[in-house]
Enzyme design. Structure first.
Site, mmCIF file in Angstrom:
data_model
loop_
_atom_site.group_PDB
_atom_site.id
_atom_site.type_symbol
_atom_site.label_atom_id
_atom_site.label_comp_id
_atom_site.label_asym_id
_atom_site.label_seq_id
_atom_site.Cartn_x
_atom_site.Cartn_y
_atom_site.Cartn_z
ATOM 1 N N ASP A 145 -13.777 41.195 -0.948
ATOM 2 C CA ASP A 145 -12.804 41.740 0.005
ATOM 3 C C ASP A 145 -13.236 43.074 0.616
ATOM 4 O OD1 ASP A 145 -10.821 39.685 -0.413
ATOM 5 O OD2 ASP A 145 -10.567 40.551 -2.408
ATOM 6 N N HIS A 183 -13.807 43.435 -10.218
ATOM 7 C CA HIS A 183 -13.491 42.003 -10.219
ATOM 8 C C HIS A 183 -13.339 41.547 -11.658
ATOM 9 C CE1 HIS A 183 -13.918 37.677 -9.535
ATOM 10 N NE2 HIS A 183 -13.636 37.925 -8.262
HETATM 11 C C1 MLT Z 1 -11.797 34.863 -5.151
HETATM 12 O O1 MLT Z 1 -12.762 34.589 -4.442
HETATM 13 O O2 MLT Z 1 -10.892 34.033 -5.382
HETATM 14 C C2 MLT Z 1 -11.647 36.263 -5.643
HETATM 15 O O3 MLT Z 1 -12.874 36.878 -5.831
HETATM 16 C C3 MLT Z 1 -10.754 36.395 -6.846
HETATM 17 C C4 MLT Z 1 -11.227 35.753 -8.118
HETATM 18 O O4 MLT Z 1 -12.216 35.067 -8.201
HETATM 19 O O5 MLT Z 1 -10.514 35.977 -9.124
#
Ligand code: MLT
Length: 388
Positions: free
Chosen positions: A325, A274
């Site tokens: 995810d 992430h």
């Molecule tokens: C989100 O919840 O939007 C995802 O983890 C992606 C992010 O935070 O960049």
């Protein structure tokens, strides 16, 4: 070669190039806090684990939009509005039925009808805070109806009208399957919606705020956000995770050998790593717990076991941890949800975060307009067309 002089700020300084805007603070928000080193996520000061356990998606929506947890009367009123707003205009259902290919990618079909909702909203161009709040509720109420209607019409089934009872999670599962969900399925869906509601300046939220910052309308802003969320480097990752698990299952290969082969080939493993978290995403930890419970309840532990083997191998080999995810994919699979609806479900939840960010953006708007460093030539002249 980069030419700093091509991208001067108003006071003549050369701005620093930060690829992908990594680590750049583009604005301030009161909506959520992320500590990527410690794996902490707060929505308006509340720990995500506390919210997932003790708050409904509707309470979280209220919290994001209003800054406080609702009192009972405020929650009752919000629920009343959500239920009232669930039906969508028949023309839009007809569009899904008659003018959308059955094999359309759901996020593309939904991006289109989200935009259409604006055409049927008399308040679409009213940019007062009160109207924008009503539209935030409306969008959050209607997206589950659209997701369920699209899924049914593409299968040649009649769309199921919302019951206009119960929670968003309840009515969504009812419209999707044509039968009332049990309490366990509703609870899991509700918690999944809580977990996906808000996450700082992720790509789709940034997109929504960029569009909103031009003082365009809320429908345009969330339509853009739908497009950004669709990408596999954002909300589209949960679909890719399930595709990988299904591929592994169908191959009959040992999970460790499979992941070793993928890593040796330099393949990217979706749902792992992430941009912000350098440790496990706290939402992934909660989803892992949900997956364990669901796997035991269904007597089907293979998705959990495969996921664990893959996640551990990727963490060990590359230092990447599971993100939201990774385990949501198997949770939705065990709930019997079509694989390509995983990202739309993310959108159902994130609609609250997108709209909360837009309301915040418009409180003190400043056009979001960064610079690009020009790296092309500068000495060209136009030759007559025959001489080019
Ligand atoms: C989100 O919840 O939007 C995802 O983890 C992606 C992010 O935070 O960049």
């Amino acid at each position: 070669m980069s030419n700093p002089a091509s991208a001067q700020t108003a006071n003549g300084e050369a701005p620093k190039l930060v690829k992908g805007l990594e680590g750049v603070l583009a604005l301030e928000t009161e909506l959520s806090f992320i500590d990527g080193q410690e794996g902490v996520l707060l929505y308006r000061g509340y720990e995500i684990s506390d919210l997932a356990k003790n708050a409904s998606f509707e309470e979280v929506a209220y919290l994001l939009w209003n800054g406080e947890m609702p009192k009972q009367s405020q929650l009752d009123e919000l629920n009343r509005q959500f239920r009232e707003e669930r039906p969508v205009h028949p023309d839009i259902i007809d569009h899904l039925r008659h003018h959308t290919p059955n094999d359309a990618v759901p996020m593309s079909a939904l991006r289109t009808v989200i935009s259409m909702l604006g055409l049927y909203d008399e308040e679409a161009e009213d940019d007062s805070p009160e109207a924008n709040m009503r539209k935030s509720i409306r969008l959050t109420a209607k997206l589950p109806t659209l997701v369920a209607a699209f899924d049914r019409v593409r299968k040649g089934l009649q769309p199921v009208a919302p019951k206009q009872e119960g929670s968003i999670a309840f009515d969504f599962l009812y419209m999707l399957n044509g039968e009332e969900p049990g309490p366990a399925a509703e609870e899991i869906m509700d918690a999944a919606l809580v977990l996906h509601a808000e996450h700082g300046l992720n790509a789709s939220t940034f997109t929504a705020r960029v569009i909103g910052s031009t003082l365009s309308d809320i429908y345009s802003s969330v339509t853009g956000a739908m497009g950004a969320l669709k990408g596999p480097l954002h909300g589209g990752a949960n679909i890719k995770v399930m595709e990988m698990l299904l591929e592994l299952d169908a191959s009959g290969e040992d999970a460790s050998a499979y992941i070793e082969r993928k890593l040796a080939a330099g393949e990217r493993i979706m749902g792992m790593g992430h941009r912000v978290y350098k440790t496990i995403d706290p939402r992934a930890t909660i989803l892992h717990g949900m997956l364990e419970g669901l796997s035991d309840e269904k007597g089907e532990r293979k998705w959990l076991e495969m996921s664990d083997t893959i996640a551990n191998a990727v963490t060990e080999a590359k230092g990447l941890n599971a993100n939201v995810d990774f385990f949501s994919a198997s949770v939705y699979y065990l709930l019997g949800i079509e694989r390509d609806l995983y990202t739309p479900i993310f959108a159902v939840s994130r609609m609250t975060g997108w709209t909360a960010h837009l309301l915040e953006q418009w409180e003190e708007n400043r056009l979001i307009r960064p610079r690009a460093g020009y790296i092309g030539p500068r000495d060209k002249t136009v030759k007559p067309i025959g001489e080019r």
